[in-house]
Scaffold this motif. Structure first.
Motif, PDB file in Angstrom:
ATOM      1  N   PHE A   1       1.102  -1.280   0.201  1.00  0.00           N
ATOM      2  CA  PHE A   1       0.070   0.128   0.418  1.00  0.00           C
ATOM      3  C   PHE A   1       0.900   1.216  -0.024  1.00  0.00           C
ATOM      4  CE2 PHE A   1      -2.463  -3.037   2.784  1.00  0.00           C
ATOM      5  CZ  PHE A   1      -3.200  -3.159   1.134  1.00  0.00           C
ATOM      6  N   LEU A   2       2.326   1.210   0.053  1.00  0.00           N
ATOM      7  CA  LEU A   2       3.174   2.302   0.236  1.00  0.00           C
ATOM      8  C   LEU A   2       2.976   3.293  -0.641  1.00  0.00           C
ATOM      9  CD1 LEU A   2       6.782   0.975   1.457  1.00  0.00           C
ATOM     10  CD2 LEU A   2       4.615   2.708   3.000  1.00  0.00           C
ATOM     11  N   PRO A   3       3.303   3.052  -1.856  1.00  0.00           N
ATOM     12  CA  PRO A   3       2.587   3.820  -3.558  1.00  0.00           C
ATOM     13  C   PRO A   3       1.639   4.485  -2.810  1.00  0.00           C
ATOM     14  CG  PRO A   3       3.236   1.322  -4.255  1.00  0.00           C
ATOM     15  CD  PRO A   3       2.934   1.194  -2.867  1.00  0.00           C
ATOM     16  N   SER A   4       0.412   4.059  -2.864  1.00  0.00           N
ATOM     17  CA  SER A   4      -0.724   4.944  -2.038  1.00  0.00           C
ATOM     18  C   SER A   4      -0.483   6.392  -1.402  1.00  0.00           C
ATOM     19  CB  SER A   4      -2.398   3.853  -2.217  1.00  0.00           C
ATOM     20  OG  SER A   4      -2.126   3.348  -2.633  1.00  0.00           O
ATOM     21  N   ALA A   5      -0.061   5.494  -0.907  1.00  0.00           N
ATOM     22  CA  ALA A   5       0.451   6.252   0.603  1.00  0.00           C
ATOM     23  C   ALA A   5       1.336   7.291  -0.187  1.00  0.00           C
ATOM     24  CB  ALA A   5       0.926   6.150   2.143  1.00  0.00           C
ATOM     25  N   TYR A   6       1.953   7.104  -0.173  1.00  0.00           N
ATOM     26  CA  TYR A   6       3.028   8.067  -0.949  1.00  0.00           C
ATOM     27  C   TYR A   6       1.954   9.485  -1.716  1.00  0.00           C
ATOM     28  CZ  TYR A   6       6.074   9.989  -4.061  1.00  0.00           C
ATOM     29  OH  TYR A   6       7.490  11.284  -4.591  1.00  0.00           O
ATOM     30  N   ALA A   7       1.409   8.857  -3.116  1.00  0.00           N
ATOM     31  CA  ALA A   7       1.096   9.653  -3.903  1.00  0.00           C
ATOM     32  C   ALA A   7       0.106  10.715  -3.514  1.00  0.00           C
ATOM     33  CB  ALA A   7       0.071   9.165  -4.563  1.00  0.00           C
TER      34      ALA A   7
ATOM     35  N   LEU B   1      -3.444  10.422   3.590  1.00  0.00           N
ATOM     36  CA  LEU B   1      -3.881  11.565   3.634  1.00  0.00           C
ATOM     37  C   LEU B   1      -4.841  12.373   2.173  1.00  0.00           C
ATOM     38  CD1 LEU B   1      -0.322  12.735   4.757  1.00  0.00           C
ATOM     39  CD2 LEU B   1      -2.411  12.165   6.081  1.00  0.00           C
ATOM     40  N   THR B   2      -5.649  13.504   2.930  1.00  0.00           N
ATOM     41  CA  THR B   2      -6.522  14.358   2.149  1.00  0.00           C
ATOM     42  C   THR B   2      -5.825  14.881   1.381  1.00  0.00           C
ATOM     43  OG1 THR B   2      -7.920  14.703   3.947  1.00  0.00           O
ATOM     44  CG2 THR B   2      -8.408  12.909   3.164  1.00  0.00           C
TER      45      THR B   2
ATOM     46  N   THR C   1     -12.496  15.733   6.458  1.00  0.00           N
ATOM     47  CA  THR C   1     -11.953  14.472   6.904  1.00  0.00           C
ATOM     48  C   THR C   1     -10.655  14.522   6.122  1.00  0.00           C
ATOM     49  OG1 THR C   1     -14.123  13.034   5.847  1.00  0.00           O
ATOM     50  CG2 THR C   1     -11.800  12.570   5.344  1.00  0.00           C
ATOM     51  N   GLY C   2      -9.370  14.149   6.733  1.00  0.00           N
ATOM     52  CA  GLY C   2      -7.967  14.154   6.427  1.00  0.00           C
ATOM     53  C   GLY C   2      -7.499  12.888   6.608  1.00  0.00           C
ATOM     54  N   LEU C   3      -7.600  12.071   7.084  1.00  0.00           N
ATOM     55  CA  LEU C   3      -7.188  10.932   6.587  1.00  0.00           C
ATOM     56  C   LEU C   3      -8.583   9.638   5.590  1.00  0.00           C
ATOM     57  CD1 LEU C   3      -4.751   9.243   6.958  1.00  0.00           C
ATOM     58  CD2 LEU C   3      -5.793   8.049   8.883  1.00  0.00           C
TER      59      LEU C   3
ATOM     60  N   LEU D   1       0.742  12.118  -0.072  1.00  0.00           N
ATOM     61  CA  LEU D   1       1.739  12.745   0.679  1.00  0.00           C
ATOM     62  C   LEU D   1       2.192  13.262  -0.582  1.00  0.00           C
ATOM     63  CD1 LEU D   1       3.280  13.725   3.016  1.00  0.00           C
ATOM     64  CD2 LEU D   1       5.102  11.320   2.617  1.00  0.00           C
ATOM     65  N   ASP D   2       2.551  13.378  -1.548  1.00  0.00           N
ATOM     66  CA  ASP D   2       3.141  13.244  -2.156  1.00  0.00           C
ATOM     67  C   ASP D   2       2.677  14.784  -2.970  1.00  0.00           C
ATOM     68  OD1 ASP D   2       5.470  14.363  -4.428  1.00  0.00           O
ATOM     69  OD2 ASP D   2       4.397  13.723  -6.175  1.00  0.00           O
TER      70      ASP D   2
END
Length: 263
Positions: A26-32, A104-105, A213-215, A34-35
């Motif tokens: 799931f890291l790529p989606s988390a990074y996107a 993150l949103t 919504t933040g997350l 954040l980026d």
């Protein structure tokens, strides 16, 4: 061997992420998520990814040309130990939690920074959460959300003590660095260490709740909260007992424990 002290940068928010083998995908989606954050002028973020044990290989799932990503590995200790180790490597004035399987949103980091910069009496922020289901849809739950704005010190504990869940989601925390250091990071529990941290913060400082919504909180079968020991049994009893004792001791120390909390 001398201890090297990490310099703190006044306009950096450190995002800390524990990751184990089940969640690394799931890291790529988390990074996107954040980026795409847009921060106030002069601010930047760093992402401290902490592999919880060997063989995670987080780097294989993330860009190798983004210097804001900082990956480290340590022996297995569970997610809350991994978060605390990520915090130890961080350099930011504020520390934001982001689990490897969550997202993150847009705008949440800018909102966190704005509150903490403009209101020095606020020690920590949280925000509304939506569940991210396996089919990609989202579901919003607002049953216990407080009104947007300040959260008075000591106010979260009575709700938790009655329901054994906090009134705000600890996965959304953004915390002042010195306050997080004072508490020693996350409680070293197999689960609920973020709830323990939240109630510790609640005893020491006013908080803030963002109504937006933040997350996006991903729901899947491999997450810790899906384990049968998470909500019942001897381990659950021990976790709840220690979290309560920890929170009450901090309330006593900080002088915020009132008669309603003495039962």
């Amino acid at each position: 061997m001398p201890v090297t002290h990490t310099p703190v940068h006044s306009k950096v928010v450190s995002v800390v992420t524990p990751v184990h083998g089940e969640a690394v995908r799931f890291l790529p989606s988390a990074y996107a998520s954040l980026d795409t954050q847009r921060l106030p002028e002069g601010w930047s973020w760093e992402w401290c990814v902490q592999e919880d044990g060997p063989g995670v290989h987080a780097a294989a799932h993330l860009p190798d040309d983004d210097p804001r990503i900082r990956i480290s590995t340590a022996r297995h200790g569970g997610p809350h130990v991994a978060r605390t180790l990520a915090f130890a490597r961080s350099t930011g004035r504020y520390v934001k939690n982001l689990d490897a399987d969550d997202q993150l949103t847009p705008g949440v980091l800018a909102r966190d920074i704005a509150v903490l910069e403009e209101q020095p009496e606020i020690g920590w922020t949280t925000s509304r959460v939506s569940d991210l289901l396996e089919d990609g849809s989202t579901v919003s739950f607002e049953l216990s959300d407080p009104l947007p704005g300040p959260l008075a010190r000591g106010g979260a504990f009575p709700f938790w003590d009655e329901h054994h869940r906090p009134p705000v989601h600890p996965a959304t925390l953004c915390v002042r660095r010195d306050l997080l250091a004072l508490l020693g990071g996350w409680m070293a529990l197999p689960a609920s260490g973020d709830t323990g941290l939240l109630l510790g913060l609640d005893a020491l400082a006013d908080g803030w709740f963002h109504g937006e919504t933040g997350l996006l909180y991903r729901k899947h079968g491999a997450q810790i909260t899906a384990h049968p020991h998470h909500t019942a049994g001897p381990e659950w009893q021990a976790r709840m007992s220690l979290i309560r004792e920890h929170a009450l001791a901090l309330q006593d120390w900080a002088g915020v424990r009132g008669p309603a909390m003495d039962a």
